[in-house]
Design a protein around this motif. Structure first.
Motif, mmCIF file in Angstrom:
data_model
loop_
_atom_site.group_PDB
_atom_site.id
_atom_site.type_symbol
_atom_site.label_atom_id
_atom_site.label_comp_id
_atom_site.label_asym_id
_atom_site.label_seq_id
_atom_site.Cartn_x
_atom_site.Cartn_y
_atom_site.Cartn_z
ATOM 1 N N UNK A 221 0.793 -1.304 0.026
ATOM 2 C CA UNK A 221 0.063 -0.054 0.014
ATOM 3 C C UNK A 221 0.714 1.203 -0.169
ATOM 4 N N UNK A 222 1.809 1.119 0.655
ATOM 5 C CA UNK A 222 2.974 2.569 0.835
ATOM 6 C C UNK A 222 3.267 2.573 -0.729
ATOM 7 N N UNK A 223 3.743 1.477 -1.128
ATOM 8 C CA UNK A 223 4.385 1.836 -2.585
ATOM 9 C C UNK A 223 3.481 2.261 -3.496
ATOM 10 N N UNK A 224 2.270 1.700 -3.471
ATOM 11 C CA UNK A 224 1.040 2.296 -4.279
ATOM 12 C C UNK A 224 0.871 3.666 -4.151
ATOM 13 N N UNK A 225 0.945 4.230 -2.862
ATOM 14 C CA UNK A 225 0.602 5.599 -2.445
ATOM 15 C C UNK A 225 1.828 6.346 -2.781
ATOM 16 N N UNK A 226 3.013 5.887 -2.819
ATOM 17 C CA UNK A 226 4.320 6.574 -3.076
ATOM 18 C C UNK A 226 4.198 6.788 -4.751
ATOM 19 N N UNK A 227 3.813 5.735 -5.507
ATOM 20 C CA UNK A 227 3.750 5.917 -6.998
ATOM 21 C C UNK A 227 2.603 6.990 -7.371
ATOM 22 N N UNK A 228 1.525 6.880 -6.661
ATOM 23 C CA UNK A 228 0.583 7.770 -7.168
ATOM 24 C C UNK A 228 0.820 9.431 -6.808
ATOM 25 N N UNK A 229 1.699 9.341 -5.577
ATOM 26 C CA UNK A 229 2.081 10.707 -5.384
ATOM 27 C C UNK A 229 3.362 11.309 -6.308
ATOM 28 N N UNK A 230 3.991 10.410 -6.968
ATOM 29 C CA UNK A 230 4.759 10.802 -7.610
ATOM 30 C C UNK A 230 4.124 11.093 -9.124
ATOM 31 N N UNK A 231 3.271 10.552 -9.694
ATOM 32 C CA UNK A 231 2.490 10.629 -10.700
ATOM 33 C C UNK A 231 2.027 11.834 -10.638
ATOM 34 N N UNK A 232 1.390 12.276 -9.366
ATOM 35 C CA UNK A 232 0.382 13.548 -9.051
ATOM 36 C C UNK A 232 1.435 14.742 -9.399
#
Length: 271
Positions: A221-232
């Motif tokens: 979950x942390x990895x997914x959230x970090x990836x989404x933050x990078x995309x944002x």
């Protein structure tokens, strides 16, 4: 239990006081256990009442009533666990309270879906009660298997604390069935360890495996959230660049106004 929001949490608090007092008489709950569980119940009533007011709900609803009943049982578990620090507690009573609380975990969701009363408050309420029960049980089994078991209950609260430093951790996660399976595994493993259904060596392996699955779930979950933050951030950066190019293009379209050179004297005017 489906009374107006001003009464629902109070009814839950009263039910908790009745349960903990009964446990004090029949199961020998200590004063520290009674106080700890009552503090939990008071905080729960205050937070739940505030949540109802913020969400504009005038009643608990049937699903939240089930969750509140489960939360009351968790208060009883808390009283017994705190008492166990100084004196032995009747294991059948503890296991019964935990078992009923875990069994009701699947009931409130079914009630919410069948009655069309699914809400964000209800989902959050259910999740927080689950997390607190896991924390309390992880503290209880730590006395037998070591304090490393508390990591099972602390994961959720460490994650929340980390979101205060990195707000992107508080973004919504996509629903995953595996997350529910991992949560169920924690409960089963802790109940097995609490009830001493397996030899200590085997129970330690079960707890370690449950902790490993929990670590994997939170890590993903942390990895997914970090990836989404990078995309944002990338989208925001591209939008800024595009806005700058647009501003420059608009500036290029503006008419150029030539100002007179102040170094030149004005042309003489014929009288």
């Amino acid at each position: 239990m489906t009374a107006r929001e001003s009464r629902g949490p109070i009814v839950g608090l009263a039910a908790h006081l009745i349960l903990v007092t009964a446990l004090a008489v029949t199961a020998g709950v200590s004063a520290a256990g009674w106080l700890a569980a009552t503090a939990y119940a008071v905080v729960l009533a205050v937070v739940l009442g505030a949540g109802l007011r913020r969400s504009g709900m005038r009643a608990l609803g049937p699903a939240n009533a089930v969750t509140l009943g489960r939360a009351t049982l968790v208060g009883g578990v808390t009283a017994l666990v705190v008492t166990s620090f100084t004196a032995p507690v009747p294991l059948p009573v503890l296991v019964t309270l935990v078992g009923v609380a875990l069994a009701l975990d699947g009931v409130d969701g079914q009630v919410a879906r069948r009655t069309g009363s699914t809400t964000k408050l209800g989902a959050r309420f259910d999740m927080e009660i689950d997390a607190f029960l896991v924390l309390v049980l992880s503290v209880y089994v730590a006395g037998t298997f070591g304090w490393w078991t508390i990591a099972m209950g602390a994961f959720r609260y460490v994650f929340v604390a980390a979101s205060w430093v990195w707000p992107w951790l508080s973004a919504a996660l996509p629903p995953r069935f595996s997350r529910k399976v991992v949560a169920a595994v924690q409960g089963v493993a802790l109940v097995v360890a609490t009830a001493s259904l397996l030899p200590d060596v085997v129970a330690s392996v079960v707890l370690a495996a449950a902790l490993a699955t929990l670590t994997w779930s939170f890590g993903r979950d942390v990895q997914w959230l970090r990836h989404e933050e990078s995309r944002r951030r990338l989208v925001v950066a591209r939008a800024r660049v595009a806005r700058r190019h647009e501003d420059r293009r608009q500036e290029g379209r503006r008419p150029v106004v030539l100002l007179p050179d102040p170094r030149r004297s004005p042309a003489p005017v014929n009288a």
